[in-house]
Design a protein around this motif. Structure first.
Motif, PDB file in Angstrom:
ATOM      1  N   ARG A 195     111.890 -31.019  49.135  1.00  0.00           N
ATOM      2  CA  ARG A 195     112.322 -29.638  48.898  1.00  0.00           C
ATOM      3  C   ARG A 195     111.576 -28.672  49.826  1.00  0.00           C
ATOM      4  N   ARG A 196     110.274 -28.893  49.938  1.00  0.00           N
ATOM      5  CA  ARG A 196     109.491 -27.988  50.778  1.00  0.00           C
ATOM      6  C   ARG A 196     109.841 -28.143  52.259  1.00  0.00           C
ATOM      7  N   LEU A 197     109.988 -29.395  52.674  1.00  0.00           N
ATOM      8  CA  LEU A 197     110.347 -29.613  54.085  1.00  0.00           C
ATOM      9  C   LEU A 197     111.689 -28.958  54.401  1.00  0.00           C
ATOM     10  N   ASP A 198     112.621 -29.101  53.478  1.00  0.00           N
ATOM     11  CA  ASP A 198     113.939 -28.486  53.686  1.00  0.00           C
ATOM     12  C   ASP A 198     113.826 -26.965  53.812  1.00  0.00           C
ATOM     13  N   ALA A 199     112.881 -26.404  53.054  1.00  0.00           N
ATOM     14  CA  ALA A 199     112.747 -24.941  53.032  1.00  0.00           C
ATOM     15  C   ALA A 199     112.244 -24.373  54.346  1.00  0.00           C
ATOM     16  N   VAL A 200     111.630 -25.194  55.191  1.00  0.00           N
ATOM     17  CA  VAL A 200     111.132 -24.667  56.469  1.00  0.00           C
ATOM     18  C   VAL A 200     111.895 -25.241  57.663  1.00  0.00           C
ATOM     19  N   ARG A 201     112.905 -26.046  57.354  1.00  0.00           N
ATOM     20  CA  ARG A 201     113.620 -26.713  58.454  1.00  0.00           C
ATOM     21  C   ARG A 201     114.189 -25.699  59.458  1.00  0.00           C
ATOM     22  N   HIS A 202     114.612 -24.544  58.954  1.00  0.00           N
ATOM     23  CA  HIS A 202     115.187 -23.534  59.851  1.00  0.00           C
ATOM     24  C   HIS A 202     114.130 -22.912  60.770  1.00  0.00           C
ATOM     25  N   LEU A 203     112.875 -23.035  60.348  1.00  0.00           N
ATOM     26  CA  LEU A 203     111.790 -22.482  61.177  1.00  0.00           C
ATOM     27  C   LEU A 203     111.328 -23.474  62.233  1.00  0.00           C
ATOM     28  N   ALA A 204     111.450 -24.760  61.922  1.00  0.00           N
ATOM     29  CA  ALA A 204     110.821 -25.791  62.749  1.00  0.00           C
ATOM     30  C   ALA A 204     111.791 -26.353  63.777  1.00  0.00           C
ATOM     31  N   ASP A 205     111.212 -26.836  64.869  1.00  0.00           N
ATOM     32  CA  ASP A 205     111.981 -27.592  65.849  1.00  0.00           C
ATOM     33  C   ASP A 205     111.562 -29.048  65.670  1.00  0.00           C
ATOM     34  N   GLY A 206     112.258 -29.755  64.793  1.00  0.00           N
ATOM     35  CA  GLY A 206     111.830 -31.107  64.450  1.00  0.00           C
ATOM     36  C   GLY A 206     110.507 -31.041  63.721  1.00  0.00           C
ATOM     37  N   ALA A 207     109.483 -31.681  64.292  1.00  0.00           N
ATOM     38  CA  ALA A 207     108.154 -31.659  63.657  1.00  0.00           C
ATOM     39  C   ALA A 207     107.311 -30.498  64.157  1.00  0.00           C
ATOM     40  N   VAL A 208     107.858 -29.687  65.053  1.00  0.00           N
ATOM     41  CA  VAL A 208     107.041 -28.625  65.659  1.00  0.00           C
ATOM     42  C   VAL A 208     107.279 -27.286  64.957  1.00  0.00           C
TER      43      VAL A 208
ATOM     44  N   ALA B  85     104.112 -21.233  66.307  1.00  0.00           N
ATOM     45  CA  ALA B  85     102.809 -20.629  65.983  1.00  0.00           C
ATOM     46  C   ALA B  85     102.982 -19.225  65.408  1.00  0.00           C
ATOM     47  N   ASP B  86     103.965 -18.513  65.880  1.00  0.00           N
ATOM     48  CA  ASP B  86     104.077 -17.108  65.465  1.00  0.00           C
ATOM     49  C   ASP B  86     104.731 -16.961  64.087  1.00  0.00           C
ATOM     50  N   ARG B  87     105.237 -18.036  63.521  1.00  0.00           N
ATOM     51  CA  ARG B  87     105.798 -17.932  62.169  1.00  0.00           C
ATOM     52  C   ARG B  87     105.096 -18.905  61.219  1.00  0.00           C
ATOM     53  N   LEU B  88     103.855 -19.229  61.562  1.00  0.00           N
ATOM     54  CA  LEU B  88     103.143 -20.243  60.790  1.00  0.00           C
ATOM     55  C   LEU B  88     102.858 -19.777  59.354  1.00  0.00           C
ATOM     56  N   ALA B  89     102.406 -18.547  59.198  1.00  0.00           N
ATOM     57  CA  ALA B  89     102.101 -18.065  57.856  1.00  0.00           C
ATOM     58  C   ALA B  89     103.356 -18.078  56.987  1.00  0.00           C
ATOM     59  N   GLU B  90     104.468 -17.691  57.588  1.00  0.00           N
ATOM     60  CA  GLU B  90     105.749 -17.722  56.875  1.00  0.00           C
ATOM     61  C   GLU B  90     106.079 -19.159  56.437  1.00  0.00           C
ATOM     62  N   ALA B  91     105.891 -20.102  57.340  1.00  0.00           N
ATOM     63  CA  ALA B  91     106.150 -21.505  56.989  1.00  0.00           C
ATOM     64  C   ALA B  91     105.224 -21.965  55.865  1.00  0.00           C
ATOM     65  N   LEU B  92     103.955 -21.563  55.944  1.00  0.00           N
ATOM     66  CA  LEU B  92     102.999 -22.009  54.923  1.00  0.00           C
ATOM     67  C   LEU B  92     103.383 -21.473  53.540  1.00  0.00           C
ATOM     68  N   GLU B  93     104.033 -20.318  53.501  1.00  0.00           N
ATOM     69  CA  GLU B  93     104.447 -19.777  52.203  1.00  0.00           C
ATOM     70  C   GLU B  93     105.492 -20.663  51.522  1.00  0.00           C
ATOM     71  N   SER B  94     106.172 -21.476  52.311  1.00  0.00           N
ATOM     72  CA  SER B  94     107.115 -22.432  51.722  1.00  0.00           C
ATOM     73  C   SER B  94     106.502 -23.819  51.547  1.00  0.00           C
ATOM     74  N   LEU B  95     105.576 -24.151  52.423  1.00  0.00           N
ATOM     75  CA  LEU B  95     105.012 -25.507  52.381  1.00  0.00           C
ATOM     76  C   LEU B  95     103.895 -25.633  51.344  1.00  0.00           C
ATOM     77  N   VAL B  96     103.246 -24.524  51.042  1.00  0.00           N
ATOM     78  CA  VAL B  96     102.160 -24.537  50.070  1.00  0.00           C
ATOM     79  C   VAL B  96     102.619 -23.784  48.825  1.00  0.00           C
ATOM     80  N   VAL B  97     102.353 -24.365  47.672  1.00  0.00           N
ATOM     81  CA  VAL B  97     102.833 -23.788  46.414  1.00  0.00           C
ATOM     82  C   VAL B  97     101.626 -23.467  45.524  1.00  0.00           C
ATOM     83  N   SER B  98     101.717 -22.386  44.786  1.00  0.00           N
ATOM     84  CA  SER B  98     100.615 -21.980  43.912  1.00  0.00           C
ATOM     85  C   SER B  98     100.112 -23.145  43.069  1.00  0.00           C
TER      86      SER B  98
END
Lengths: 564, 564
Positions: B25-38, B41-54
């Motif tokens: 679920r989390r990986l899917d949530a950032v798929r639009h941000l990522a280029d494959g596994a990459v 850098a400039d949207r890293l905090a945004e990605a972390l908000e989906s990859l890390v959960v309270s």
């Protein structure tokens, strides 16, 4: 700028890459045989005659379960005139070929951690002078020495699959492989992996367990590597006495000390505990209160506890034959890779079993009146694998858990804790007082003492030292040895649960009452265990077939356990 | 076939892959941000908000040296309304950002092993209730718990390079990375690696330290990761008293017990030993007889001993800034990969330092009259890193070496060995009796006892326990504590070398003669050490510049050490 040092100026030019140059020389010598990183199976022995040089330190995987057997068979076939005096370093000496190397004059020295079926032959070879033992190690000290003073020249391992660049998929039996490979890959040693299958397309590798840049050669074996189902205990062989002892362990140790994380040995006693959790343990209301995080191999007898929701996690030293589909279907519990199959890792599980768990519980063949124990008996030099590491209190531990704190110098009941005190890992020896009803388990003197002398070992091969044992549990009762205030009291406590062994008979029965009153010894009735209840009907599964049922058909036991 | 178990039939259908589904679920949530596994850098905090959960357990690398600083800075920028109550698990708390996470309300709980510069702030936050400490661990028990009861949801690490499939090259500072990554990669956690450079062609990776199938995302950082040169000791700061103590260590410990394999701490005392081997040690004829196999970081002060041919091998916990070219040019000594650069591995080096070496020698800020020591002082919760693991005798060890055997219950001189006796690892505390000439090192009571109480810790944060210490070496002499026959004698021995500290002043001078006669205490003259000889002229190198010379210019010290 400091002055140039005269010592340096006077020194002759030294080569600093002799290992790397020697490795290159050997690789060049087999380049005509290999297709890149792939060695041809039918010319393997020929290749080994160039890759292995007389006097080399050679690691041959020889694990507790997985065997690099194809490589072992090839190494036995090299010309002893050309390759000899090898110093073999093996976690486990398991196959006849491992000792054929010595008989044929190819190898002369052996460092190892465990020898099961081959232990008798090792003793004979040692007497005959065919073999010289470097030392008996535990698994992790054997790995550790590869990085210190036993740097290997060649490391031979086994895996399921590799691609043509050497990327290795180990399957669930990762075991010792990464620890062994790393020692050679980063010290200019040569790494050779046998695999069941070489795939042309790297995408066909389920996952990478060891990167190709660590491995020099792969070879496809003639048949899948041999693996031994060492951790399968048939519930049909669990006896009522095991059930009684398991009840005592659950009440008198696990419940009392709030044991959350643990490691079990492979005996029928501990199998009985696993099989009693969903029945006896549940009735006591202990579910989610004890036994949540495990470090052990995927024991089939743990299936009912897992299916009943007792278990949060199981981290494994190795795999277990037949448990592949079950572990893959329970990724919340077992450690699995992106491909879905399990990954084990003996080095890390040994770390976990030492530093992160509350309790180790295991068995032994002999124990003396002070709690020293050994599985080494006359004529057999077995080694101990990981038992000494699991079976001691790591003094380097600094974090506290309730169970660990409960063992602070006699427990925390009697007031404040001395701030300089430490908690203790629970090390429980769970033994019937007699082996098979005839030979006493609890003895005056361990056979190991004489074996040590006869074998010329500097010290006797003790598996677990008495001063590391916190509890001894027999069918008679539990001795809470960590509470002993003197060596004499310790002896009396152990004797009180030693039954009619010579040690037990020497015990003054009148003393038992005092020891029970002081909480130093507990009989079953002292901890609310009803002897009459100790029957096989308490077992959550009474046969391998019932374990298969519990698993929903996912557990696929090896043929020798299929009796229905 | 056994009967189906009623318990199983009655149980509601359970999902066994909740971790895997959540990861997906989390990986899917950032798929639009990522280029494959990459990840960009400039949207890293945004990605972390989906990859890390309270509430997640998050491992942030936080090592002794290498820092995943770019990831730390990004994590600090997530919205605390969205991501909070994180349970941070960090080997080392080193950067301000590590604690900013708590100040900003993103994290609430901390498990760690070491805090250097941040130790004061941790204590403040703890008092303020901003931060809750799970436990103070050593490095390896922290790793171990990742596989048992602290399974991480997200692991963030740092490396030099990655390819677009996530294959990671760590460079010489491999350190904790593999141990941290494995815990998440095989338990459906998410692994994110920052790297200095992402290469398009996998062939451009020097080697693979962690396979891409273990890593979910890589991100190229804005600047190279931060790394601290913790193990560089400038020889200019080695004082004559250090030289004297080093002479005593070489004669009274290393030579006496035939120490072959060892681990050094990072103080000036041990640096002095390293710098005395090619001079004083050589003159004593000890070359190739002691100090051959080392487990320690690539100390620049070890260069003269290496260049003089004293050292067979050095296996490293981590790297050391400036030593990259030197270690790469000495592959016979250091562990290097196929690419030629060093590989360190803290988990394995901790194993090696515990189970495969004869001796640990280190220093401390405070020691009490029984030899208990701690670097925790008022207001600072530093943790101990790996010192408690190096500084104890592992009871799980079973192989013997001459030094280990020499410590069997009072040594082997006086006749036969009790076969149930064990050898001991040498644990040497090497301390000046006063810190900077004013504060006594040897004290009545450790500050750690009060700090422990004030911080609500169950036990005091003791670094090394007195009963694990075999030798105490001060500028006054050596106390051979392993020979003590009673607690009182142990106290008297330590007091005899405690100088004019309160503990030392209490000592009866008349007793010293007896202790010296019995070989329990040795003054310099008892072991042939001439005090007058203890000058800096004995040092093989007297400055960083001379270390550079010894290295033939390969050692490239960081700017702050370049004073010439």
């Amino acid at each position: 700028m400091g002055s140039s040092n005269p010592a340096q100026a006077a020194a002759p030019a030294r080569r600093w890459d002799t290992r790397r140059q020697e490795k290159r020389r050997r690789l060049d010598a087999v380049r005509h045989l290999a297709d890149g990183a792939v060695l041809p199976a039918d010319r393997l022995a020929e290749a080994l005659e160039s890759l292995v040089v007389s006097g080399d330190r050679v690691v041959l995987e020889g694990n507790n379960q997985k065997q690099a057997d194809f490589l072992a068979r090839a190494l036995v076939r090299v010309d002893p005139e050309r390759v000899n005096r090898l110093h073999m370093i093996m976690p486990s000496v398991s196959l006849p070929e491992h000792l054929d190397l010595f008989e044929r004059g190819i190898a002369s020295k052996l460092d190892f951690a465990y020898a099961g079926a081959q232990s008798l032959r090792i003793s004979q070879f040692l007497q005959d002078g065919t073999l010289q033992v470097g030392a008996l190690h535990t698994y992790i000290e054997l790995y550790a020495r590869l990085y210190v003073d036993l740097a290997p020249n060649v490391v031979m391992v086994a895996g399921y699959k590799a691609d043509r660049a050497g990327n290795l998929y180990t399957g669930p039996s990762t075991e010792d492989t990464p620890a062994l490979v790393e020692a050679a890959a980063f010290r200019d040693g040569i790494v050779i992996a046998q695999v069941n299958q070489i795939v042309d397309d790297p995408q066909d590798l389920p996952r990478v367990d060891v990167p190709g840049s660590w491995i020099d050669f792969v070879v496809q074996s003639d048949k899948p590597f041999y693996i031994e189902p060492l951790f399968t205990r048939d519930p049909r062989l669990v006896k009522p006495v095991h059930v009684l002892m398991a009840m005592m362990a659950i009440r008198g140790v696990y419940e009392r000390h709030q044991v959350q994380s643990l490691n079990h040995g492979i005996g029928f006693n501990t199998a009985a505990i696993e099989l009693l959790l969903p029945t006896y343990g549940a009735r006591l209301g202990l579910k989610n209160k004890i036994c949540r995080n495990w470090t052990l191999n995927p024991h089939p007898t743990l299936i009912p506890a897992i299916e009943s929701g007792w278990v949060e996690s199981v981290y494994c030293f190795g795999a277990e034959l037949g448990m592949e589909a079950y572990t893959a279907a329970r990724p919340d519990i077992f450690f699995t890779g992106r491909d879905g199959s399990m990954r084990s890792n003996r080095a890390f599980c040994q770390l976990a079993g030492q530093y992160a768990v509350d309790l180790f519980i295991g068995s032994t063949l002999q124990m003396d009146g002070l709690g020293n124990s050994s599985t080494v008996t006359h004529g057999r030099l077995t080694g101990f694998g990981g038992a000494p590491n699991m079976g001691h209190d790591p003094h380097g531990r600094r974090h506290a858990t309730p169970a660990w704190l409960d063992l602070v110098d006699g427990g925390t009941d009697g007031g404040g804790i001395d701030p300089l005190a430490r908690g203790k890992k629970l090390v429980v020896q769970m033994v019937e007082t007699f082996q098979d009803g005839t030979a006493p388990t609890i003895v005056e003197s361990l056979d190991a003492v004489e074996v040590g002398k006869a074998s010329g070992m500097p010290l006797a091969p003790i598996m677990i030292y008495g001063d590391d044992v916190t509890h001894v549990l027999t069918e008679e009762g539990i001795a809470y040895l960590y509470k002993a205030r003197s060596l004499e009291e310790r002896k009396a406590m152990l004797a009180a649960v030693a039954g009619v062994t010579p040690i037990g008979l020497r015990h003054d029965p009148a003393a038992t009452a005092r020891l029970r009153r002081d909480g130093l010894v507990a009989l079953p009735e002292d901890i609310g265990v009803q002897r009459a209840e100790a029957t096989r009907s308490l077992l959550a599964a009474k046969s391998i077939g019932e374990l298969v049922d519990w698993s929903g058909g996912l557990y696929q036991p090896p043929a020798k356990f299929r009796s229905w």
